[in-house]
Design a protein around this motif. Structure first.
Motif, short mmCIF file in Angstrom:
data_model
loop_
_atom_site.label_atom_id
_atom_site.label_comp_id
_atom_site.label_asym_id
_atom_site.label_seq_id
_atom_site.Cartn_x
_atom_site.Cartn_y
_atom_site.Cartn_z
N THR A 237 0.84 -1.20 0.00
CA THR A 237 0.00 0.00 0.00
C THR A 237 0.87 1.24 0.00
OG1 THR A 237 -1.75 -1.15 1.21
CG2 THR A 237 -1.79 1.26 1.26
N ILE A 238 1.87 1.27 0.85
CA ILE A 238 2.74 2.45 0.96
C ILE A 238 3.52 2.68 -0.32
CG2 ILE A 238 4.72 3.40 2.20
CD1 ILE A 238 3.53 2.04 4.73
N ILE A 239 4.03 1.62 -0.92
CA ILE A 239 4.77 1.78 -2.19
C ILE A 239 3.85 2.31 -3.28
CG2 ILE A 239 5.89 0.50 -4.06
CD1 ILE A 239 7.30 -1.16 -1.97
N TYR A 240 2.66 1.73 -3.41
CA TYR A 240 1.73 2.20 -4.44
C TYR A 240 1.37 3.66 -4.22
CZ TYR A 240 1.02 -2.82 -5.37
OH TYR A 240 1.20 -4.15 -5.67
N LEU A 241 1.12 4.04 -2.97
CA LEU A 241 0.79 5.44 -2.67
C LEU A 241 1.99 6.35 -2.96
CD1 LEU A 241 -1.30 5.16 0.62
CD2 LEU A 241 -2.12 5.79 -1.67
N LEU A 242 3.19 5.91 -2.61
CA LEU A 242 4.39 6.69 -2.88
C LEU A 242 4.56 6.93 -4.38
CD1 LEU A 242 7.12 7.91 -1.83
CD2 LEU A 242 8.10 5.67 -2.32
N PHE A 243 4.38 5.88 -5.18
CA PHE A 243 4.51 6.04 -6.63
C PHE A 243 3.43 6.97 -7.18
CE2 PHE A 243 6.80 1.69 -7.12
CZ PHE A 243 8.00 2.28 -6.77
N ALA A 244 2.20 6.84 -6.68
CA ALA A 244 1.11 7.71 -7.14
C ALA A 244 1.40 9.17 -6.80
CB ALA A 244 -0.23 7.27 -6.53
N VAL A 245 1.84 9.41 -5.57
CA VAL A 245 2.14 10.78 -5.14
C VAL A 245 3.32 11.34 -5.93
CG1 VAL A 245 3.01 12.17 -3.20
CG2 VAL A 245 1.10 10.57 -2.85
N ALA A 246 4.36 10.52 -6.12
CA ALA A 246 5.53 10.98 -6.88
C ALA A 246 5.13 11.37 -8.30
CB ALA A 246 6.60 9.89 -6.91
N LEU A 247 4.29 10.56 -8.95
CA LEU A 247 3.85 10.88 -10.31
C LEU A 247 3.00 12.15 -10.32
CD1 LEU A 247 2.98 7.33 -11.70
CD2 LEU A 247 4.93 8.79 -12.33
N ALA A 248 2.10 12.29 -9.36
CA ALA A 248 1.24 13.47 -9.30
C ALA A 248 2.05 14.73 -9.03
CB ALA A 248 0.16 13.28 -8.22
N VAL A 249 2.99 14.65 -8.10
CA VAL A 249 3.84 15.82 -7.81
C VAL A 249 4.72 16.14 -9.01
CG1 VAL A 249 5.78 16.62 -6.38
CG2 VAL A 249 3.79 15.53 -5.30
N GLY A 250 5.27 15.12 -9.64
CA GLY A 250 6.07 15.35 -10.84
C GLY A 250 5.27 16.05 -11.92
N MET A 251 4.03 15.63 -12.09
CA MET A 251 3.17 16.25 -13.10
C MET A 251 2.88 17.71 -12.72
SD MET A 251 -0.23 14.64 -14.89
CE MET A 251 -1.07 14.38 -13.35
N ALA A 252 2.62 17.95 -11.44
CA ALA A 252 2.35 19.32 -10.99
C ALA A 252 3.57 20.22 -11.18
CB ALA A 252 1.92 19.32 -9.52
N LEU A 253 4.75 19.66 -11.04
CA LEU A 253 5.99 20.43 -11.21
C LEU A 253 6.49 20.40 -12.66
CD1 LEU A 253 7.89 19.30 -7.98
CD2 LEU A 253 6.65 21.46 -8.38
N ARG A 254 5.67 19.80 -13.54
CA ARG A 254 6.02 19.67 -14.96
C ARG A 254 7.31 18.88 -15.17
NH1 ARG A 254 2.48 22.49 -17.88
NH2 ARG A 254 1.49 24.34 -17.01
N ARG A 255 7.48 17.85 -14.34
CA ARG A 255 8.62 16.93 -14.46
C ARG A 255 8.08 15.59 -14.94
NH1 ARG A 255 13.79 18.23 -11.95
NH2 ARG A 255 14.03 16.17 -12.83
N ASN A 256 8.65 15.06 -15.97
CA ASN A 256 8.19 13.81 -16.55
C ASN A 256 8.93 12.64 -15.90
OD1 ASN A 256 7.32 11.73 -18.08
ND2 ASN A 256 7.96 12.57 -20.03
#
Length: 189
Positions: free
Chosen positions: A83-102
């Motif tokens: 659960t924690i890994i999946y949430l970490l990956f989801a948050v990392a992708l969402a933050v990356g998208m918000a910061l315009r980082r691919n």
């Protein structure tokens, strides 16, 4: 051949976990999973010439949560790890998208797409990881340990494969012009 090795490195530790659980239970499986995750890392390094981010992060979590599972003799830790890994990956992708980082481009090496394609793919993967996190929470709370291990092995792995394959049309549709096949309909410049 490199793709086959990469596939074995990605799913091998989970297969080891499943087999070890069937032979010796969750504690033996956790220890075997920890060893398999550590063994896979230098092979990744040799294959890619660098340390892979996602397997490195995953291995760190396996060692921490697996260590807690063994040390405290409490299987909850290894179950919550997913659960924690999946949430970490989801948050990392969402933050990356918000910061315009691919961030996906660092994972999907060799895939070239336009900005819109990367954005859609990132949204899809973020949603998929959130779904997996929620499903894991339900699974570990309501299934027996052996059923949960079976769920991880026979539901999650095929879901990853099917979801990944379902993204191929999006990737092909949004190929960057320099990588598109000029002979294909609508390809090239």
């Amino acid at each position: 051949m490199a793709q086959l090795i990469r596939l074995l490195l990605e799913w091998g530790p989970l297969v080891v976990f499943f087999v070890a659980n069937a032979k010796g239970g969750i504690m033996v499986a956790t220890a075997a999973f920890m060893v398999a995750a550590v063994v896979a890392l230098p092979i990744y390094r040799k294959l890619d010439g660098k340390w892979p981010v996602m397997p490195l992060v995953t291995c760190g979590f396996v060692l921490v949560f697996g260590g807690l599972t063994l040390w405290l003799n409490d299987e909850t830790f290894i179950k919550v790890k997913a659960t924690i890994i999946y949430l970490l990956f989801a948050v990392a992708l969402a933050v990356g998208m918000a910061l315009r980082r691919n961030l996906l481009a660092h994972v999907l090496v060799g895939v070239e797409m336009d900005h819109g394609g990367w954005r859609r793919l990132t949204v899809r993967w973020t949603g998929f990881f959130l779904l997996l996190a929620a499903a894991n929470e339900v699974a570990w709370r309501f299934l027996t340990t052996d059923q949960w291990v079976g769920y991880k092995s026979f539901v999650v792995i095929p879901l990853f494969v099917l979801f990944s394959m379902a993204q191929v049309p999006l990737i092909l549709k949004h190929q960057a012009p320099e990588t598109a096949d000029p002979e294909a309909p609508g390809g090239g410049a």
